[in-house]
Design an enzyme around this catalytic site. Structure first.
Site, PDB file in Angstrom:
ATOM      1  CB  CYS A 199      -0.976  -0.027   1.171  1.00  0.00           C
ATOM      2  SG  CYS A 199      -2.396   1.061   0.931  1.00  0.00           S
ATOM      3  CG  HIS A 212      -3.712  -3.751   3.398  1.00  0.00           C
ATOM      4  ND1 HIS A 212      -2.660  -3.314   4.181  1.00  0.00           N
ATOM      5  CD2 HIS A 212      -4.307  -2.632   2.917  1.00  0.00           C
ATOM      6  CE1 HIS A 212      -2.638  -1.992   4.178  1.00  0.00           C
ATOM      7  NE2 HIS A 212      -3.626  -1.554   3.412  1.00  0.00           N
ATOM      8  CD  GLU A 216      -1.579  -6.459   5.690  1.00  0.00           C
ATOM      9  OE1 GLU A 216      -1.713  -5.238   5.947  1.00  0.00           O
ATOM     10  OE2 GLU A 216      -1.162  -6.879   4.594  1.00  0.00           O
ATOM     11  CB  VAL A 222      -0.860 -16.996  29.615  1.00  0.00           C
ATOM     12  CG1 VAL A 222      -0.014 -17.737  28.590  1.00  0.00           C
ATOM     13  CG2 VAL A 222      -2.213 -17.679  29.762  1.00  0.00           C
ATOM     14  CB  SER A 269       3.946 -13.834  34.954  1.00  0.00           C
ATOM     15  OG  SER A 269       2.802 -14.446  35.510  1.00  0.00           O
TER      16      SER A 269
END
Length: 510
Positions: free
Chosen positions: A79, A168, A170, A225, A227
């Site tokens: 883009c 795009h 993605e 999750v 730590s």
């Protein structure tokens, strides 16, 4: 040495999504602001130039020394990145006759090229731009068009590995976007695709050993999750040198302190459990403002953590569960964000404790953290936990905090979680929670009128918390949850369900 793709960020809302798609193909990549990026080293296999809300024709449009990249590395402009390539090399970029946003059909021109190799002759892509390439640079070849624009994709003939696309790949709506990115990574950049959870674990263990040596490391565990995965990585690398601190701020879910402590102990972690509930309650007494609550909780956490850390002799390092979105947020294109949340549990610790910092997860997105946690055999009850706010139930109790309100909310929330799990809905939801509202409502129980409190149930689906949709839990399940809460929790006589999405609402109410 791991292959790397360097993504130069010009401010697009989709830049993180590009990185996620590349990581899903087992290729490591990093996002850096276009105006503040490292010098590419021998691990860099290719460059991606992101989109941008800016126009290349603006006086102060984001700009780079393009030649240093396209002359040395395979380069893909997306883009704005494509428009920048076109303009800087002598092409013409101007306003589109109309803003091009949404689905379009990419049609290949038939010119032989590696980027579109194997893709359908016509495929759906996602457009999002107001400028368009009116003329490609001299010697460039157009390799794709749409009904609206004559230049949807091009290749620079003088640089065979340099391409520009005005859509795009993605975005989910670009149906063959993953195939295009795969072509760029493997056929053009010659990446090996070996960046897996196992590979990451092996590299991280080695890096941690080299960084900390024989020193002691302190880690503040939250029960979440991030730590927990950080703790397992550190434990795998340095074992007994890791000392973990888990603080009960009195604002956790029902029985969470004991349950999480037990789970951690089964993982053979050195863990110090500290119940500081009353200290937090005392400091929060009479405080209703959400931001003030966050700051008090953050400050008291630091004070309690420091008090406990001083008892650990010879500590030289502080470990944190920082993940990649936090890193990107702090070095955005427009400088450090003003919206970094004030409730990060370890905010302020590095400056006041004079310890070195260890952040083993700073290169991972949230979903990647979970995959690494699974590879490290993190128990499912922690691995699959919904995200939980740093200030805990303090920001799910609207108004001031009292132990009685916390207990009320804990009981209602425990029923909500228990029901979601029994009906098989817990793992379908990204985050769910119960909110205690600062209002009372009239009700009838038996022959008596009641005047008791109201709770709101919240459940959303999301990938990273940036956007979220409310979950369509079946009415009969919501009815069962509501009836059970009202019948079991004395003090609550009404349950409502939040059907707001983000944006415009946020996931948490405060």
């Amino acid at each position: 040495m791991t292959d790397k793709i360097l993504i130069l960020d010009f401010g697009s809302q989709y830049t993180q999504l590009i990185a996620r798609r590349i990581r899903e193909l087992n290729v490591y990549c990093e996002i850096h602001p276009f105006n503040h990026h490292p010098k590419p080293d021998e691990t860099v296999k290719g460059i991606i130039l992101s989109g941008s809300p800016s126009s290349v024709n603006e006086t102060k449009a984001p700009d780079i020394d393009l030649q240093q990249f396209i002359s040395q590395y395979p380069t893909l402009g997306v883009c704005y990145g494509a428009q920048l390539m076109a303009k800087k090399l002598g092409g013409e970029v101007g306003k589109s006759a109309h803003r091009e946003y949404g689905r379009a059909t990419l049609v290949q021109t038939g010119e032989s090229n590696a980027l579109l190799d194997g893709l359908s002759y016509e495929s759906q892509v996602w457009m999002s731009h107001s400028d368009t390439i009116l003329q490609v640079p001299e010697g460039a070849t157009v390799i794709g068009t749409t009904a609206s624009i004559p230049v949807a994709a091009f290749q620079l003939n003088a640089y065979p590995a340099a391409f520009g696309i005005q859509f795009h790949p993605e975005v989910y709506h670009s149906t063959e976007g993953p195939a295009l990115l795969s072509n760029f990574l493997f056929k053009i950049c010659q990446c090996t695709g070996d960046w897996t959870p196992g590979h990451f674990i092996d590299e991280s263990v080695q890096q941690i050993k080299e960084q900390v040596g024989s020193d002691t490391v302190i880690l503040g565990l939250s029960g979440g999750v991030d730590s927990s995965v950080a703790a397992l990585l550190l434990n795998k690398a340095i074992g007994e040198q890791l000392q973990c601190i888990f603080i009960n701020n009195g604002l956790l879910r029902k029985n969470e302190f004991d349950e999480v402590l037990e789970a951690y102990e089964q993982l053979n972690l050195n863990i110090h459990g500290i119940d500081a509930s009353q200290r937090f309650y005392d400091e929060l007494k009479g405080v209703s403002d959400p931001e003030t609550k966050r700051k008090i909780i953050g400050r008291v956490f630091v004070e309690v953590f420091q008090d406990e850390a001083k008892k650990i002799k010879d500590a030289k390092w502080l470990a944190q569960g920082t993940i990649y979105p936090d890193v990107i947020e702090s070095v955005s294109v427009n400088g450090p964000s003003a919206t970094i949340k004030s409730h990060h549990n370890v905010g302020g610790l590095p400056e006041t404790m004079h310890l070195g910092i260890v952040e083993p997860l700073r290169s991972l997105f949230k979903d990647e953290v979970r995959r690494v946690g699974k590879a490290l055999n993190l128990p499912a009850e922690i691995l699959n936990r919904h995200p939980f706010p740093g200030p805990g139930l303090a920001i799910r109790i609207l108004g001031d905090i009292t132990p009685e309100k916390v207990n009320l909310l804990q009981e209602a929330d425990a029923i909500y979680m228990e029901k979601l799990k029994s009906y098989g809905w817990y793992d379908q939801i990204w985050q769910a929670g119960t909110i205690l509202l600062p209002i009372h409502s009239v009700g009838v129980m038996g022959d008596e009128r009641t005047y008791e409190q109201v709770v709101a149930l919240r459940a959303v689906t999301s990938t990273d918390g940036m956007t979220a949709d409310w979950v369509h839990i079946p009415y009969e399940i919501l009815a069962d949850i509501s009836n059970t809460i009202i019948n079991r929790v004395r003090g609550i006589n009404r349950v409502v369900y939040d059907i707001s999405s983000k944006p415009p609402a946020t996931i948490e109410w405060e």
